[in-house]
Design a protein around this motif. Sequence first.
Motif, mmCIF file in Angstrom:
data_model
loop_
_atom_site.group_PDB
_atom_site.id
_atom_site.type_symbol
_atom_site.label_atom_id
_atom_site.label_comp_id
_atom_site.label_asym_id
_atom_site.label_seq_id
_atom_site.Cartn_x
_atom_site.Cartn_y
_atom_site.Cartn_z
ATOM 1 N N PRO A 76 0.805 -1.219 0.000
ATOM 2 C CA PRO A 76 0.000 0.000 0.000
ATOM 3 C C PRO A 76 0.842 1.275 0.000
ATOM 4 O O PRO A 76 1.963 1.276 0.497
ATOM 5 C CB PRO A 76 -0.819 -0.115 1.300
ATOM 6 N N GLY A 112 -4.071 1.072 -0.060
ATOM 7 C CA GLY A 112 -4.077 1.325 1.363
ATOM 8 C C GLY A 112 -5.190 2.319 1.656
ATOM 9 O O GLY A 112 -5.954 2.740 0.765
ATOM 10 N N SER A 113 -5.319 2.729 2.923
ATOM 11 C CA SER A 113 -6.388 3.668 3.245
ATOM 12 C C SER A 113 -6.060 4.441 4.506
ATOM 13 O O SER A 113 -4.925 4.891 4.671
ATOM 14 C CB SER A 113 -7.737 2.944 3.353
ATOM 15 N N ASP A 158 -9.414 0.145 5.495
ATOM 16 C CA ASP A 158 -8.067 -0.356 5.778
ATOM 17 C C ASP A 158 -7.255 -0.732 4.542
ATOM 18 O O ASP A 158 -6.089 -0.356 4.432
ATOM 19 C CB ASP A 158 -8.122 -1.543 6.750
ATOM 20 N N ARG A 159 -7.841 -1.415 3.580
ATOM 21 C CA ARG A 159 -7.053 -1.921 2.460
ATOM 22 C C ARG A 159 -7.061 -1.016 1.234
ATOM 23 O O ARG A 159 -6.060 -0.915 0.531
ATOM 24 C CB ARG A 159 -7.544 -3.318 2.046
ATOM 25 N N SER A 160 -8.210 -0.395 0.941
ATOM 26 C CA SER A 160 -8.287 0.357 -0.313
ATOM 27 C C SER A 160 -9.257 1.522 -0.229
ATOM 28 O O SER A 160 -10.450 1.337 0.029
ATOM 29 C CB SER A 160 -8.712 -0.559 -1.461
#
Length: 283
Positions: A76, A112-113, A158-160
């Motif tokens: 990320p 990522g985020s 959290d991921r994107s």
Amino acid sequence: MTHGPVAALKPERIAINQATTRKQWDFREAVEGYARHGVHWIGAWRDGIDKYGLAEVKRLLADNGMSVTSLNRAGPLVGLDKADRQLALDDARRALDQAAEISAGCLPVLPGSLPPGSKDLSGVRTQYQDMLAELLVPARQAGVPLALEPLHPMVAADRSCMNTMTDANDLCDALGPGIGILLDVYHVWWDTRLEAEIMRTGKDRDRLLGFHVSDWLVPTRDMVFDRGMMGDGVIDLRLIRGWVEAAGYDGPVEVEIFSSLDWWTRNPEDVMKISLERCRTVV
């Protein structure tokens, strides 16, 4: 918009992402196993390069007549402090070099985020665009397109921070050549704008870089690691493939199944046989 009937998928278009047999086969076993089943497209993961080295990876690919759809992954890139962002960019440049060495079709870039304690989703989306613009310079030099893969809103925190095909198309419009979209049905099948946004990719012949298939199970027991085998869930896979092909995409159709509760526990030879049969009958 309506389109004509979708022809049966040609076997030579079928690809398998390493994720589908990730817990059973390492890179060498996956390359040899896929080739044994007549598949000559692989979605590769960087840990294979870490384990075997570039020279051996290239030899394995060549000896088995295998081409690489994508090299997973960079990122990320956001939700990090300044020092970690620089480390992420440095690693992304290494990934670009590796992707170029193995002639990968693209390099997916995981956004990522939100960093801990933040609620500024708009801010991290702006940061992602800025970092992509910076990464595009070496990507264009390497001749490896960056792939944007919209991920389901369930992972927006959290991921994107990029969650729809609209988001991805807008980024492509803003950033120009050298960047495209990897469409994974698991993440976008629910979107009311999906057909329109797929058609939007057709305005740029090189924008759609990949097409990943699996299925959405009801009930889903784990939002990340309980993907279904094609035909076992609720996604109209053939309809979406029809849209993708109407937009001009004629590349590999890639099976990517994360399944710690089912398919990762099975004999990989059986996983391959069923994947290929389902590609022929329901995709």
